[in-house]
Design a protein around this motif. Structure first.
Motif, PDB file in Angstrom:
ATOM      1  N   GLY A 133     -25.529-112.792 -55.948  1.00 45.10           N
ATOM      2  CA  GLY A 133     -25.987-112.257 -54.665  1.00 45.10           C
ATOM      3  C   GLY A 133     -26.075-113.293 -53.568  1.00 45.10           C
ATOM      4  N   ARG A 193     -22.884-111.920 -49.774  1.00 46.98           N
ATOM      5  CA  ARG A 193     -23.141-110.498 -49.554  1.00 46.98           C
ATOM      6  C   ARG A 193     -22.204-109.961 -48.488  1.00 46.98           C
ATOM      7  N   ALA A 198     -25.349-106.279 -48.525  1.00 49.12           N
ATOM      8  CA  ALA A 198     -25.463-105.757 -49.890  1.00 49.12           C
ATOM      9  C   ALA A 198     -24.698-106.648 -50.855  1.00 49.12           C
ATOM     10  N   ALA A 199     -25.261-106.836 -52.037  1.00 47.26           N
ATOM     11  CA  ALA A 199     -24.582-107.620 -53.064  1.00 47.26           C
ATOM     12  C   ALA A 199     -23.310-106.884 -53.488  1.00 47.26           C
ATOM     13  N   ASP A 200     -22.291-107.648 -53.811  1.00 43.13           N
ATOM     14  CA  ASP A 200     -20.995-107.075 -54.158  1.00 43.13           C
ATOM     15  C   ASP A 200     -20.407-107.907 -55.279  1.00 43.13           C
TER      16      ASP A 200
END
Length: 129
Positions: free
Chosen positions: A89, A92, A96-98
């Motif tokens: 994380g 991002r 949002a984490a991806d």
């Protein structure tokens, strides 16, 4: 330097200062120390600090995966670093984490929280105010 996002935020915030979320990329004055390495020889070393890189999606990135863009456009780190940063994380997309499989769309924003280590410089000269 292996940091989780929470560690990075905790390092960036001081005891007396409230920090907004997400952390700002505006550089804070780094703290440094003078280290005498010999007779009349001094090095000024900046303590490691947390920095947030922010970038907007470029037109040439549209339709490409996040992992693909990071590993081809930013070659300063090996692909394994970007895989770990996406998983943890630290990188991002739009807040949002991806995991890196997402495809870039127009107006996407990427943030990357990293711990920076700067090389020492000559500390025998006076610092400008």
């Amino acid at each position: 330097c292996t940091l989780t996002l929470i560690d990075a935020i905790m390092m960036a915030a001081s005891d007396d200062e409230a920090r907004p979320w997400p952390p700002s990329s505006a550089p804070r004055p780094p703290q440094y120390e003078l280290v005498w390495t010999g007779r009349d020889v001094c090095e000024r070393r900046v303590r490691p600090y947390v920095f947030t890189y922010e970038m907007n999606c470029k037109h040439r990135w549209l339709g490409r995966s996040v992992r693909d863009v990071l590993t081809t456009e930013f070659c300063m780190n090996p692909p394994s670093y970007y895989d770990a940063a996406l998983r943890d994380g630290r990188i991002r997309v739009n807040g949002a984490a991806d995991q890196g499989a997402r495809l870039f769309r127009d107006r996407d924003r990427v943030t990357h929280v990293a711990c920076r280590h700067e090389p020492p410089v000559d500390g025998t000269r006076e610092l400008l105010p």
